[in-house]
Scaffold this motif. Sequence first.
Motif, PDB file in Angstrom:
ATOM      1  N   LEU A  45       0.834  -1.205   0.000  1.00  0.00           N
ATOM      2  CA  LEU A  45       0.000   0.000   0.000  1.00  0.00           C
ATOM      3  C   LEU A  45       0.868   1.254   0.000  1.00  0.00           C
ATOM      4  O   LEU A  45       1.929   1.293   0.618  1.00  0.00           O
ATOM      5  CB  LEU A  45      -0.896  -0.009   1.245  1.00  0.00           C
ATOM      6  CG  LEU A  45      -1.871   1.157   1.406  1.00  0.00           C
ATOM      7  CD1 LEU A  45      -3.005   1.042   0.397  1.00  0.00           C
ATOM      8  CD2 LEU A  45      -2.433   1.180   2.829  1.00  0.00           C
ATOM      9  N   MET A  46       0.399   2.279  -0.697  1.00  0.00           N
ATOM     10  CA  MET A  46       1.039   3.600  -0.656  1.00  0.00           C
ATOM     11  C   MET A  46       0.088   4.557   0.064  1.00  0.00           C
ATOM     12  O   MET A  46      -0.680   5.270  -0.576  1.00  0.00           O
ATOM     13  CB  MET A  46       1.320   4.107  -2.067  1.00  0.00           C
ATOM     14  CG  MET A  46       2.375   3.329  -2.812  1.00  0.00           C
ATOM     15  SD  MET A  46       2.658   4.087  -4.422  1.00  0.00           S
ATOM     16  CE  MET A  46       4.061   3.148  -4.985  1.00  0.00           C
ATOM     17  N   PRO A  47       0.126   4.585   1.384  1.00  0.00           N
ATOM     18  CA  PRO A  47      -0.849   5.411   2.109  1.00  0.00           C
ATOM     19  C   PRO A  47      -0.556   6.895   2.044  1.00  0.00           C
ATOM     20  O   PRO A  47      -1.397   7.707   2.394  1.00  0.00           O
ATOM     21  CB  PRO A  47      -0.722   4.900   3.552  1.00  0.00           C
ATOM     22  CG  PRO A  47       0.677   4.389   3.643  1.00  0.00           C
ATOM     23  CD  PRO A  47       1.002   3.831   2.291  1.00  0.00           C
ATOM     24  N   CYS A  48       0.632   7.256   1.583  1.00  0.00           N
ATOM     25  CA  CYS A  48       0.990   8.680   1.518  1.00  0.00           C
ATOM     26  C   CYS A  48       1.275   9.063   0.072  1.00  0.00           C
ATOM     27  O   CYS A  48       0.420   8.944  -0.780  1.00  0.00           O
ATOM     28  CB  CYS A  48       2.170   8.967   2.438  1.00  0.00           C
ATOM     29  SG  CYS A  48       2.434  10.738   2.740  1.00  0.00           S
ATOM     30  N   ASN A  49       2.492   9.521  -0.231  1.00  0.00           N
ATOM     31  CA  ASN A  49       2.775  10.054  -1.567  1.00  0.00           C
ATOM     32  C   ASN A  49       2.664   8.997  -2.667  1.00  0.00           C
ATOM     33  O   ASN A  49       3.043   7.840  -2.458  1.00  0.00           O
ATOM     34  CB  ASN A  49       4.174  10.675  -1.603  1.00  0.00           C
ATOM     35  CG  ASN A  49       5.237   9.720  -1.107  1.00  0.00           C
ATOM     36  OD1 ASN A  49       5.236   9.343   0.057  1.00  0.00           O
ATOM     37  ND2 ASN A  49       6.139   9.325  -1.976  1.00  0.00           N
ATOM     38  N   PRO A  50       2.178   9.389  -3.844  1.00  0.00           N
ATOM     39  CA  PRO A  50       1.988   8.425  -4.933  1.00  0.00           C
ATOM     40  C   PRO A  50       3.216   8.318  -5.835  1.00  0.00           C
ATOM     41  O   PRO A  50       3.122   8.436  -7.045  1.00  0.00           O
ATOM     42  CB  PRO A  50       0.794   9.001  -5.690  1.00  0.00           C
ATOM     43  CG  PRO A  50       0.966  10.480  -5.531  1.00  0.00           C
ATOM     44  CD  PRO A  50       1.610  10.707  -4.183  1.00  0.00           C
ATOM     45  N   ASN A  51       4.390   8.122  -5.238  1.00  0.00           N
ATOM     46  CA  ASN A  51       5.574   7.994  -6.088  1.00  0.00           C
ATOM     47  C   ASN A  51       6.627   7.107  -5.433  1.00  0.00           C
ATOM     48  O   ASN A  51       6.608   6.863  -4.232  1.00  0.00           O
ATOM     49  CB  ASN A  51       6.167   9.372  -6.428  1.00  0.00           C
ATOM     50  CG  ASN A  51       6.489  10.195  -5.204  1.00  0.00           C
ATOM     51  OD1 ASN A  51       7.369   9.854  -4.435  1.00  0.00           O
ATOM     52  ND2 ASN A  51       5.752  11.283  -5.011  1.00  0.00           N
ATOM     53  N   ILE A  52       7.526   6.631  -6.283  1.00  0.00           N
ATOM     54  CA  ILE A  52       8.665   5.815  -5.858  1.00  0.00           C
ATOM     55  C   ILE A  52       9.927   6.521  -6.338  1.00  0.00           C
ATOM     56  O   ILE A  52       9.996   7.005  -7.467  1.00  0.00           O
ATOM     57  CB  ILE A  52       8.596   4.404  -6.468  1.00  0.00           C
ATOM     58  CG1 ILE A  52       7.391   3.632  -5.922  1.00  0.00           C
ATOM     59  CG2 ILE A  52       9.888   3.629  -6.205  1.00  0.00           C
ATOM     60  CD1 ILE A  52       7.464   3.257  -4.465  1.00  0.00           C
ATOM     61  N   GLY A  53      10.940   6.558  -5.483  1.00  0.00           N
ATOM     62  CA  GLY A  53      12.201   7.179  -5.862  1.00  0.00           C
ATOM     63  C   GLY A  53      12.274   8.620  -5.399  1.00  0.00           C
ATOM     64  O   GLY A  53      11.582   9.036  -4.475  1.00  0.00           O
ATOM     65  N   GLY A  54      13.123   9.391  -6.055  1.00  0.00           N
ATOM     66  CA  GLY A  54      13.393  10.754  -5.643  1.00  0.00           C
ATOM     67  C   GLY A  54      14.824  10.865  -5.164  1.00  0.00           C
ATOM     68  O   GLY A  54      15.585   9.892  -5.201  1.00  0.00           O
ATOM     69  N   SER A  55      15.198  12.031  -4.704  1.00  0.00           N
ATOM     70  CA  SER A  55      16.577  12.270  -4.301  1.00  0.00           C
ATOM     71  C   SER A  55      17.037  11.250  -3.264  1.00  0.00           C
ATOM     72  O   SER A  55      16.417  11.108  -2.216  1.00  0.00           O
ATOM     73  CB  SER A  55      16.707  13.687  -3.732  1.00  0.00           C
ATOM     74  OG  SER A  55      18.046  13.969  -3.417  1.00  0.00           O
ATOM     75  N   SER A  56      18.093  10.539  -3.566  1.00  0.00           N
ATOM     76  CA  SER A  56      18.690   9.450  -2.764  1.00  0.00           C
ATOM     77  C   SER A  56      17.798   8.207  -2.698  1.00  0.00           C
ATOM     78  O   SER A  56      18.303   7.084  -2.671  1.00  0.00           O
ATOM     79  CB  SER A  56      19.040   9.913  -1.352  1.00  0.00           C
ATOM     80  OG  SER A  56      17.904  10.019  -0.533  1.00  0.00           O
ATOM     81  N   LYS A  57      16.492   8.374  -2.681  1.00  0.00           N
ATOM     82  CA  LYS A  57      15.589   7.229  -2.622  1.00  0.00           C
ATOM     83  C   LYS A  57      15.640   6.431  -3.928  1.00  0.00           C
ATOM     84  O   LYS A  57      15.496   5.212  -3.929  1.00  0.00           O
ATOM     85  CB  LYS A  57      14.157   7.704  -2.334  1.00  0.00           C
ATOM     86  CG  LYS A  57      13.985   8.301  -0.945  1.00  0.00           C
ATOM     87  CD  LYS A  57      12.638   8.998  -0.833  1.00  0.00           C
ATOM     88  CE  LYS A  57      12.404   9.570   0.548  1.00  0.00           C
ATOM     89  NZ  LYS A  57      11.938   8.590   1.527  1.00  0.00           N
ATOM     90  N   GLY A  58      15.850   7.157  -5.049  1.00  0.00           N
ATOM     91  CA  GLY A  58      16.020   6.467  -6.323  1.00  0.00           C
ATOM     92  C   GLY A  58      17.237   5.557  -6.304  1.00  0.00           C
ATOM     93  O   GLY A  58      17.232   4.483  -6.911  1.00  0.00           O
ATOM     94  N   HIS A  59      18.292   5.973  -5.603  1.00  0.00           N
ATOM     95  CA  HIS A  59      19.477   5.125  -5.437  1.00  0.00           C
ATOM     96  C   HIS A  59      19.094   3.815  -4.744  1.00  0.00           C
ATOM     97  O   HIS A  59      19.524   2.730  -5.145  1.00  0.00           O
ATOM     98  CB  HIS A  59      20.531   5.835  -4.578  1.00  0.00           C
ATOM     99  CG  HIS A  59      21.180   7.021  -5.225  1.00  0.00           C
ATOM    100  ND1 HIS A  59      20.495   8.166  -5.544  1.00  0.00           N
ATOM    101  CD2 HIS A  59      22.475   7.239  -5.587  1.00  0.00           C
ATOM    102  CE1 HIS A  59      21.326   9.047  -6.078  1.00  0.00           C
ATOM    103  NE2 HIS A  59      22.531   8.508  -6.120  1.00  0.00           N
ATOM    104  N   LEU A  60      18.290   3.938  -3.686  1.00  0.00           N
ATOM    105  CA  LEU A  60      17.892   2.748  -2.922  1.00  0.00           C
ATOM    106  C   LEU A  60      17.112   1.766  -3.799  1.00  0.00           C
ATOM    107  O   LEU A  60      17.338   0.553  -3.745  1.00  0.00           O
ATOM    108  CB  LEU A  60      17.037   3.154  -1.715  1.00  0.00           C
ATOM    109  CG  LEU A  60      17.748   3.899  -0.586  1.00  0.00           C
ATOM    110  CD1 LEU A  60      16.728   4.363   0.454  1.00  0.00           C
ATOM    111  CD2 LEU A  60      18.806   3.020   0.069  1.00  0.00           C
ATOM    112  N   VAL A  61      16.194   2.295  -4.620  1.00  0.00           N
ATOM    113  CA  VAL A  61      15.369   1.411  -5.454  1.00  0.00           C
ATOM    114  C   VAL A  61      16.235   0.661  -6.458  1.00  0.00           C
ATOM    115  O   VAL A  61      16.057  -0.544  -6.682  1.00  0.00           O
ATOM    116  CB  VAL A  61      14.269   2.212  -6.176  1.00  0.00           C
ATOM    117  CG1 VAL A  61      13.398   1.275  -7.024  1.00  0.00           C
ATOM    118  CG2 VAL A  61      13.390   2.950  -5.182  1.00  0.00           C
ATOM    119  N   ARG A  62      17.206   1.352  -7.055  1.00  0.00           N
ATOM    120  CA  ARG A  62      18.078   0.696  -8.036  1.00  0.00           C
ATOM    121  C   ARG A  62      18.998  -0.320  -7.343  1.00  0.00           C
ATOM    122  O   ARG A  62      19.342  -1.352  -7.918  1.00  0.00           O
ATOM    123  CB  ARG A  62      18.879   1.730  -8.811  1.00  0.00           C
ATOM    124  CG  ARG A  62      17.981   2.687  -9.596  1.00  0.00           C
ATOM    125  CD  ARG A  62      18.687   3.318 -10.776  1.00  0.00           C
ATOM    126  NE  ARG A  62      18.302   2.658 -12.014  1.00  0.00           N
ATOM    127  CZ  ARG A  62      18.996   2.733 -13.145  1.00  0.00           C
ATOM    128  NH1 ARG A  62      20.122   3.409 -13.170  1.00  0.00           N
ATOM    129  NH2 ARG A  62      18.586   2.127 -14.223  1.00  0.00           N
TER     130      ARG A  62
END
Length: 631
Positions: A45-62
């Motif tokens: 579930l995405m109970p908050c923001n409707p996105n994946i990634g972003g600054s530094s978070k995109g690094h984590l996903v990759r």
Amino acid sequence: MAYTYESYDVAVVGAGHAGCEAALACARLGMSTICFTVSIESIALMPCNPNIGGSSKGHLVREIDALGGQMGKVIDKTFIQSKMLNQSKGPAVHSLRAQADKSEYTKQMRLVMENEENLTLKQAEIVDILTEDGHVTGVVTHTGGIYPCRAVVLATGTYLRARCLCGETITYTGPNGLQAANHLTQALERLGIELVRFKTGTPARIDGRTIDYSQMTEQKGDEQLVPFSFTNRPGDIERDQVSCWLTYTNEKTHEIIRSNLDRSPLYAGVIEGTGPRYCPSIEDKIVKFADKDRHQVFIEPEGLYTNEMYIGGMSSSLPEDVQYQMYRSVKGLENARIVRNAYAIEYDCIPATQLKPSLEFKAIEGLFSGGQFNGSSGYEEAAAQGLIAGINAAMKLQGREPLILKRSEAYIGVLIDDLVTKETHEPYRMMTSRAEYRLLLRQDNADLRLTPIGHDIGLIDDERYNRLIEKSDQIQREIQRVKNVNIGAGHQVQELLEANGSTPLKTAATLAELIRRPELNYDVLAPIDPERPSLSKEVTDQVEINIKYEGYITRQLHQVEQFKKLESRKLPQDMDYSQIRGLRIEAQQKLNGIRPASVGQASRIAGVTPADISVLLIFMEQYRRGHQKDI
């Protein structure tokens, strides 16, 4: 009456972003796995923001993808807009971010979970963790079901004793009105686990038909798409993209909020938990940044098959009537109708210093923990921890060494080291500034760094690993080639340099030397490089980055070598630091509490000074010599 059901190798408690990655990792590594959730509808579930990634978070996903995780694959299937952030800056901080179709993301992850061999899904609330002689033996459901198992991964997210606050109204539910998990906290406390209370929040969702987009700035996606998963090529993810929109708060908005602060649970003292510093509510922004006359508001679609729009940047716990005034004061939202009110949510979580770097509890063997339950925030941070917790639960049961990524190897290593080493007094958020070696830990080279590790673990198959080896070989061959290609000062060369604002050549130069010039790049120089081979963009990007930043990369590699020396100095886990003369009392207390695995980890503990580390190094040398004499 309690009933015992079938036994499993691993039980995962929770099916959010951490629980999904943990359960899939265990199952894919051959462990019979059961994943419990209070609601099957809440999977990923995405109970908050409707996105994946972003600054530094995109690094984590990759990095998750490079190790064999699932998040990158699912967002590649379900994104509705994609954008590479920070492109005006250096490659170390480029970060991919994608707007998700929320319901489709949940649906696709659920489909993967339901069809994974060795994985069973069960809708049930876990109320107890069974142990024997300090080792996990099973879990108990609210209905009395006992499920024997050899390891447990806690991934409870924001559900433990959760309560949602909207002004004076308090509802005892989890996010999105889903059932909270109200019984496990007591069981964990009986096991001696320390818990704390954290808080986060979410903005309102507004009916898109009531928004005047003509008063806002349109935010489009990138024309050239980059996948999150290294298993995909740009052409695999081509699709029509939707727009997001940008507007701003104003002085009227701020006055409405200031006039109603006494009705905000945050400022009325009703909220007990500590909120995230780097994702503050709009109330916090107005109070703490009183000098700012406006704040950005991002209008983001929640999916293709809904009119709901997420009002990013305006998280709040103010009452409903104030929310209407506040949102309608923003340009373009004058006639907005709220579909879902903004709210704050409080929940139980742990200080992660109770965990080993493997994410296993120090005091309870076989009990692992991942995600927001560890005091972090964000879907990506949760998924990264869930993946590592799941891997290490499986590794433990297989009698293999745990996977502990170093700070010099991955953003995931930075994330986990920060959580288990530093006392976190607020929800932790990953940022590029936290990574000391971020030029080495770029999002574009996550596969080169981590896919060999994923292959060794067993989550990356031979076909994918062999493709990586070929890619790596192509990069190294091309780097050597451009270093050896000499470019003369001929007419065509001088014309090309002049056209790109570059200084003409007086003598011959190598292709690599020209690539290093800020105004030039690998592709611009193609007309004067007739021997250039046909290579994919992901290969040529690596060639260019490695050449342009070679000096900086070499310097960071030297720094990593120094870092590794301290990391290799292991500390006995039964050491009594209060017996070491010369250590300050605060350092003794911190070291005895956290019990660092190495001198390097000890040096990062708040309250442990460089002088304390010097004392510790002297003691360790004496300790080593004394033990050598005993041999």
